[in-house]
Design a protein around this motif. Sequence first.
Motif, PDB file in Angstrom:
ATOM      1  N   MET A   1       0.785  -1.209  -0.153  1.00 13.74           N
ATOM      2  CA  MET A   1      -0.030  -0.027   0.056  1.00 13.74           C
ATOM      3  C   MET A   1       0.882   1.169  -0.027  1.00 13.74           C
ATOM      4  O   MET A   1       1.789   1.367   0.785  1.00 13.74           O
ATOM      5  CB  MET A   1      -0.906   0.012   1.238  1.00 13.74           C
ATOM      6  CG  MET A   1      -2.051   1.035   1.092  1.00 13.74           C
ATOM      7  SD  MET A   1      -2.735   1.196   2.811  1.00 13.74           S
ATOM      8  CE  MET A   1      -3.680  -0.335   2.444  1.00 13.74           C
ATOM      9  N   VAL A   2       0.419   2.292  -0.834  1.00 11.07           N
ATOM     10  CA  VAL A   2       1.412   3.404  -0.861  1.00 11.07           C
ATOM     11  C   VAL A   2       0.411   4.612  -0.688  1.00 11.07           C
ATOM     12  O   VAL A   2       0.632   5.759  -0.624  1.00 11.07           O
ATOM     13  CB  VAL A   2       2.025   3.511  -2.212  1.00 11.07           C
ATOM     14  CG1 VAL A   2       3.370   2.618  -2.526  1.00 11.07           C
ATOM     15  CG2 VAL A   2       1.064   3.742  -3.471  1.00 11.07           C
ATOM     16  N   VAL A   3      -1.016   4.423  -0.586  1.00 14.32           N
ATOM     17  CA  VAL A   3      -1.985   5.436  -0.342  1.00 14.32           C
ATOM     18  C   VAL A   3      -2.987   4.961   0.256  1.00 14.32           C
ATOM     19  O   VAL A   3      -3.555   3.733  -0.034  1.00 14.32           O
ATOM     20  CB  VAL A   3      -2.255   6.183  -1.790  1.00 14.32           C
ATOM     21  CG1 VAL A   3      -3.009   5.364  -2.746  1.00 14.32           C
ATOM     22  CG2 VAL A   3      -3.267   7.640  -1.357  1.00 14.32           C
ATOM     23  N   GLN A   4      -3.666   5.616   1.226  1.00 14.52           N
ATOM     24  CA  GLN A   4      -4.943   5.182   1.700  1.00 14.52           C
ATOM     25  C   GLN A   4      -5.660   6.476   2.319  1.00 14.52           C
ATOM     26  O   GLN A   4      -5.076   7.466   2.300  1.00 14.52           O
ATOM     27  CB  GLN A   4      -4.481   4.504   3.232  1.00 14.52           C
ATOM     28  CG  GLN A   4      -5.633   3.819   3.999  1.00 14.52           C
ATOM     29  CD  GLN A   4      -5.061   3.219   5.185  1.00 14.52           C
ATOM     30  OE1 GLN A   4      -4.392   3.994   6.167  1.00 14.52           O
ATOM     31  NE2 GLN A   4      -5.269   2.048   5.246  1.00 14.52           N
ATOM     32  N   CYS A   5      -6.875   6.308   2.294  1.00 17.88           N
ATOM     33  CA  CYS A   5      -7.766   7.492   2.888  1.00 17.88           C
ATOM     34  C   CYS A   5      -8.873   7.266   3.725  1.00 17.88           C
ATOM     35  O   CYS A   5      -8.974   5.971   4.213  1.00 17.88           O
ATOM     36  CB  CYS A   5      -8.626   8.136   1.818  1.00 17.88           C
ATOM     37  SG  CYS A   5     -10.176   7.494   1.042  1.00 17.88           S
ATOM     38  N   GLU A   6      -9.268   8.063   4.632  1.00 18.82           N
ATOM     39  CA  GLU A   6     -10.299   8.197   5.431  1.00 18.82           C
ATOM     40  C   GLU A   6     -11.461   9.227   5.028  1.00 18.82           C
ATOM     41  O   GLU A   6     -10.992  10.283   4.526  1.00 18.82           O
ATOM     42  CB  GLU A   6      -9.957   8.623   6.813  1.00 18.82           C
ATOM     43  CG  GLU A   6      -9.145   7.505   7.407  1.00 18.82           C
ATOM     44  CD  GLU A   6      -8.367   8.177   8.927  1.00 18.82           C
ATOM     45  OE1 GLU A   6      -8.699   9.087   9.170  1.00 18.82           O
ATOM     46  OE2 GLU A   6      -7.771   7.084   9.598  1.00 18.82           O
ATOM     47  N   VAL A   7     -12.698   8.717   5.120  1.00 23.58           N
ATOM     48  CA  VAL A   7     -14.005   9.490   4.874  1.00 23.58           C
ATOM     49  C   VAL A   7     -14.624  10.083   6.236  1.00 23.58           C
ATOM     50  O   VAL A   7     -14.975   9.326   6.896  1.00 23.58           O
ATOM     51  CB  VAL A   7     -14.709   8.901   3.852  1.00 23.58           C
ATOM     52  CG1 VAL A   7     -16.186   9.813   3.257  1.00 23.58           C
ATOM     53  CG2 VAL A   7     -13.903   8.402   2.595  1.00 23.58           C
ATOM     54  N   LEU A   8     -15.035  11.335   6.009  1.00 21.94           N
ATOM     55  CA  LEU A   8     -15.920  11.834   6.962  1.00 21.94           C
ATOM     56  C   LEU A   8     -17.144  12.226   6.424  1.00 21.94           C
ATOM     57  O   LEU A   8     -17.000  13.263   5.513  1.00 21.94           O
ATOM     58  CB  LEU A   8     -15.124  13.079   7.837  1.00 21.94           C
ATOM     59  CG  LEU A   8     -16.081  13.759   8.934  1.00 21.94           C
ATOM     60  CD1 LEU A   8     -16.594  12.548  10.016  1.00 21.94           C
ATOM     61  CD2 LEU A   8     -15.336  14.848   9.482  1.00 21.94           C
ATOM     62  N   ALA A   9     -18.327  12.017   6.587  1.00 22.79           N
ATOM     63  CA  ALA A   9     -19.601  12.393   5.792  1.00 22.79           C
ATOM     64  C   ALA A   9     -20.678  12.811   6.824  1.00 22.79           C
ATOM     65  O   ALA A   9     -20.667  12.445   8.053  1.00 22.79           O
ATOM     66  CB  ALA A   9     -20.004  11.466   4.873  1.00 22.79           C
ATOM     67  N   TYR A  10     -21.704  13.684   6.528  1.00 22.93           N
ATOM     68  CA  TYR A  10     -22.706  14.000   7.209  1.00 22.93           C
ATOM     69  C   TYR A  10     -24.005  13.665   6.273  1.00 22.93           C
ATOM     70  O   TYR A  10     -24.037  14.102   5.301  1.00 22.93           O
ATOM     71  CB  TYR A  10     -22.694  15.569   7.470  1.00 22.93           C
ATOM     72  CG  TYR A  10     -24.098  15.830   8.404  1.00 22.93           C
ATOM     73  CD1 TYR A  10     -23.849  15.786   9.767  1.00 22.93           C
ATOM     74  CD2 TYR A  10     -25.194  16.289   7.788  1.00 22.93           C
ATOM     75  CE1 TYR A  10     -24.862  16.270  10.591  1.00 22.93           C
ATOM     76  CE2 TYR A  10     -26.059  16.671   8.599  1.00 22.93           C
ATOM     77  CZ  TYR A  10     -26.031  16.487   9.908  1.00 22.93           C
ATOM     78  OH  TYR A  10     -27.151  16.908  10.968  1.00 22.93           O
ATOM     79  N   VAL A  11     -24.448  12.626   7.002  1.00 21.32           N
ATOM     80  CA  VAL A  11     -25.902  12.012   6.087  1.00 21.32           C
ATOM     81  C   VAL A  11     -27.255  12.725   6.534  1.00 21.32           C
ATOM     82  O   VAL A  11     -27.413  12.055   7.694  1.00 21.32           O
ATOM     83  CB  VAL A  11     -25.757  10.599   5.659  1.00 21.32           C
ATOM     84  CG1 VAL A  11     -26.385   9.976   4.971  1.00 21.32           C
ATOM     85  CG2 VAL A  11     -24.053  10.217   5.439  1.00 21.32           C
ATOM     86  N   GLU A  12     -27.846  13.215   5.878  1.00 19.44           N
ATOM     87  CA  GLU A  12     -29.152  13.660   6.394  1.00 19.44           C
ATOM     88  C   GLU A  12     -30.170  12.315   6.580  1.00 19.44           C
ATOM     89  O   GLU A  12     -29.911  11.748   5.749  1.00 19.44           O
ATOM     90  CB  GLU A  12     -29.957  14.565   5.378  1.00 19.44           C
ATOM     91  CG  GLU A  12     -29.016  15.758   5.331  1.00 19.44           C
ATOM     92  CD  GLU A  12     -29.396  16.801   6.407  1.00 19.44           C
ATOM     93  OE1 GLU A  12     -30.159  16.388   7.267  1.00 19.44           O
ATOM     94  OE2 GLU A  12     -28.795  17.860   6.619  1.00 19.44           O
ATOM     95  N   ASP A  13     -30.889  12.283   7.534  1.00 22.83           N
ATOM     96  CA  ASP A  13     -31.793  11.145   7.658  1.00 22.83           C
ATOM     97  C   ASP A  13     -32.397  10.623   6.340  1.00 22.83           C
ATOM     98  O   ASP A  13     -32.706   9.386   6.074  1.00 22.83           O
ATOM     99  CB  ASP A  13     -32.883  11.337   8.886  1.00 22.83           C
ATOM    100  CG  ASP A  13     -32.211  11.103  10.072  1.00 22.83           C
ATOM    101  OD1 ASP A  13     -31.064  10.493  10.307  1.00 22.83           O
ATOM    102  OD2 ASP A  13     -32.601  11.675  11.109  1.00 22.83           O
ATOM    103  N   GLY A  14     -33.002  11.762   5.516  1.00 24.27           N
ATOM    104  CA  GLY A  14     -33.698  11.226   4.331  1.00 24.27           C
ATOM    105  C   GLY A  14     -32.829  10.872   3.269  1.00 24.27           C
ATOM    106  O   GLY A  14     -33.308  10.125   2.345  1.00 24.27           O
ATOM    107  N   SER A  15     -31.392  10.596   3.479  1.00 28.17           N
ATOM    108  CA  SER A  15     -30.606  10.362   2.412  1.00 28.17           C
ATOM    109  C   SER A  15     -30.597   8.715   2.467  1.00 28.17           C
ATOM    110  O   SER A  15     -30.083   8.209   1.694  1.00 28.17           O
ATOM    111  CB  SER A  15     -29.136  10.812   2.687  1.00 28.17           C
ATOM    112  OG  SER A  15     -28.961  12.168   2.653  1.00 28.17           O
ATOM    113  N   ARG A  16     -30.911   8.107   3.636  1.00 28.98           N
ATOM    114  CA  ARG A  16     -30.850   6.795   3.738  1.00 28.98           C
ATOM    115  C   ARG A  16     -32.135   5.994   3.060  1.00 28.98           C
ATOM    116  O   ARG A  16     -33.218   5.963   3.335  1.00 28.98           O
ATOM    117  CB  ARG A  16     -30.890   6.372   5.168  1.00 28.98           C
ATOM    118  CG  ARG A  16     -29.524   5.887   5.283  1.00 28.98           C
ATOM    119  CD  ARG A  16     -29.137   5.574   6.768  1.00 28.98           C
ATOM    120  NE  ARG A  16     -28.502   4.323   6.350  1.00 28.98           N
ATOM    121  CZ  ARG A  16     -28.075   3.633   7.102  1.00 28.98           C
ATOM    122  NH1 ARG A  16     -28.194   3.405   8.529  1.00 28.98           N
ATOM    123  NH2 ARG A  16     -27.172   2.462   6.635  1.00 28.98           N
TER     124      ARG A  16
END
Length: 131
Positions: A116-131
Amino acid sequence: MSAESIDVPGLGHGGMPIPTGCRVGPLLVSGGIGGTDPATGVMPADGPDQVLGIFENVRRFLKAAGATEADVAKMTFFVVDRSLREHINTSWVEMFPDEGRRPARHTLVAQLAAPMVVQCEVLAYVEDGSR
């Protein structure tokens, strides 16, 4: 609110008891996402191919969590070599073409487990209606 583990087939952590990510209410956070091909379980040897795989795996993670690219607030990339930023930038602009609606991003040089030479992390905000 209680935590909900988000598991994505092919994006495990080497048999460790760690989910791909977690959602608590509208907050969605990933663990480390690499460029592993989920069908084969193989990490590409080439850094640019790993970057392409990461962005595809991020899309898979978001979909599994009931989110979209529009919900992403920040992505943090860990690279072994800063030259990978140009490849990240290309995929970044493809995923987030509207420069007025791009999430925050940070890139850090880090020691990662080979190959592995690259990796990421994600932070998101998901409105209840998005699900």
